[in-house]
Design an enzyme around this catalytic site. Sequence first.
Site, PDB file in Angstrom:
ATOM      1  N   LYS A   1       0.453   5.596  -2.794  1.00  0.00           N
ATOM      2  CA  LYS A   1       1.135   6.499  -1.856  1.00  0.00           C
ATOM      3  C   LYS A   1       0.495   7.586  -1.827  1.00  0.00           C
ATOM      4  O   LYS A   1       0.359   8.232  -0.463  1.00  0.00           O
ATOM      5  CB  LYS A   1       2.790   6.804  -2.152  1.00  0.00           C
TER       6      LYS A   1
ATOM      7  N   ASP B   1       9.859   8.762 -11.907  1.00  0.00           N
ATOM      8  CA  ASP B   1       9.108   7.913 -11.085  1.00  0.00           C
ATOM      9  C   ASP B   1       8.758   8.908  -9.964  1.00  0.00           C
ATOM     10  O   ASP B   1       9.410   9.346  -9.117  1.00  0.00           O
ATOM     11  CB  ASP B   1       9.897   6.730 -10.525  1.00  0.00           C
TER      12      ASP B   1
ATOM     13  N   TRP C   1      14.803   2.929  -5.041  1.00  0.00           N
ATOM     14  CA  TRP C   1      14.154   2.626  -6.135  1.00  0.00           C
ATOM     15  C   TRP C   1      14.856   3.030  -7.547  1.00  0.00           C
ATOM     16  O   TRP C   1      14.467   1.978  -8.450  1.00  0.00           O
ATOM     17  CB  TRP C   1      12.842   3.569  -5.953  1.00  0.00           C
TER      18      TRP C   1
HETATM   19  C1  LIG Z   1       6.343   2.309  -4.047  1.00  0.00           C
HETATM   20  C2  LIG Z   1       7.328   2.758  -5.050  1.00  0.00           C
HETATM   21  C3  LIG Z   1       7.697   1.852  -6.253  1.00  0.00           C
HETATM   22  C4  LIG Z   1       7.001   0.415  -6.339  1.00  0.00           C
HETATM   23  O1  LIG Z   1       5.612   0.296  -6.592  1.00  0.00           O
HETATM   24  P1  LIG Z   1       4.901  -0.836  -7.087  1.00  0.00           P
HETATM   25  O2  LIG Z   1       3.506  -0.489  -7.036  1.00  0.00           O
HETATM   26  O3  LIG Z   1       5.111  -1.860  -5.917  1.00  0.00           O
HETATM   27  O4  LIG Z   1       5.404  -1.559  -8.401  1.00  0.00           O
HETATM   28  C5  LIG Z   1       8.661   2.325  -7.033  1.00  0.00           C
HETATM   29  N1  LIG Z   1       9.023   3.450  -6.999  1.00  0.00           N
HETATM   30  C6  LIG Z   1       8.717   4.211  -6.001  1.00  0.00           C
HETATM   31  C7  LIG Z   1       9.283   5.784  -5.787  1.00  0.00           C
HETATM   32  C8  LIG Z   1       7.721   3.769  -4.717  1.00  0.00           C
HETATM   33  O5  LIG Z   1       7.503   4.539  -3.727  1.00  0.00           O
END
Ligand SMILES: *Cc1c(COP(=O)(O)O)cnc(C)c1O
Length: 360
Positions: A196, A172, A102
């Site tokens: 999540k 993030d 990521w």
């Molecule tokens: C799931 C996830 C993403 C991607 O999220 P989207 O909603 O598909 O844009 C980015 N970073 C992390 C850490 C994630 O778990």
Amino acid sequence: MTRVFNFSPGPATLPEPVLRQAADEMLDWHGTGMSVMEMSHRGKEFISIHAEAEALLRELLDIPPGYKVLFMQGGAIGENAIVPLNLVGATGKADYVVTGDWSKKSAKEAATYGKVNIAATGEAGKFTAIPKQSDWKLDPGAAYVHICSNETIGGVQYHWTPDTGKVPLVADMSSDILSRPIDVSKYGLIYGGAQKNMGPSGVTVVIVRDDLLGHALPVCPSAFNYKLQAENDSMYNTPPTYAIYILGLVCKYVKERGGMAAMAEHNVAKAKVLYDFLDSSSYFRNSVAKEDRSLMNVPFHLKDPSKDETFLQGAQARGMIQLKGHRSVGGMRASIYNAMPIEGVQALVHFMKEFEKEHG
Ligand SMILES: *Cc1c(COP(=O)(O)O)cnc(C)c1O
């Protein structure tokens, strides 16, 4: 009705009381005769839902004054562009710490908008550990330092907060926000998709310090301009109303269960059940450095990968689904967010023990 133990990395399992309340309110929210989906985002009903969701999030994460909370669209992958579009303009360059798939993606996307310096990367060790801050090559002239607090795919998580001095720290937190207390004042900006740990997909939470607003590059689309969104209470464009409503219900549920400290305790206890077993097993293994293990996403491998499919089918037959690991890591992955009860993890470990006896 039978509910499964859903170990999906995201969109992921949600608290059952939240789903029940949403079902009860589906056709008629609080006597309005409307579903939340049917409400104008500018009507007083939705404005109250939006305000409550924000207030609960602020309370749970103890967000200090001087930070805006935005509910945006575009997901965390959208933010990979939206963050540099809004922040990199301050100096034209940014530091990225790469700890897995990521953050690697984030760094790659940002390079379109500014000069990206990879301050540290765990790639040589196949992303099984977080590089120590003493090894980071930070640029004091960077507009920000970007990290991913929990790598959903590789299962590594920061259990400490980097100190980036005067350079704003951007994180993030898609896959661990609301799972433990955080000190928001140590960050310039935090973002995360909801699907999540906070709700359904469609809404992205951005927590941004006021002084970081107003540096957007001229090419930044209006809908993604933090300052414009902040000035319009996230309603410059139509926000993802239903997802915000569910996020509010999830926050209310988390608050009723005791807030961040209680969530952290619950998540530590759950992860311990799984990691303790993995450490005792000679058939299953997790390769992440112990001090960097994720409490949210636990990847593990079988000694004999030709048995992967047998394992997944056995799990499914016992009501445990979505355990297949990400294709870049292989093996299995158990995502055990807030809404996964400890019984789900116990059931998984019980099955793993049986499987090891039979195949080990
Ligand atoms: C799931 C996830 C993403 C991607 O999220 P989207 O909603 O598909 O844009 C980015 N970073 C992390 C850490 C994630 O778990």
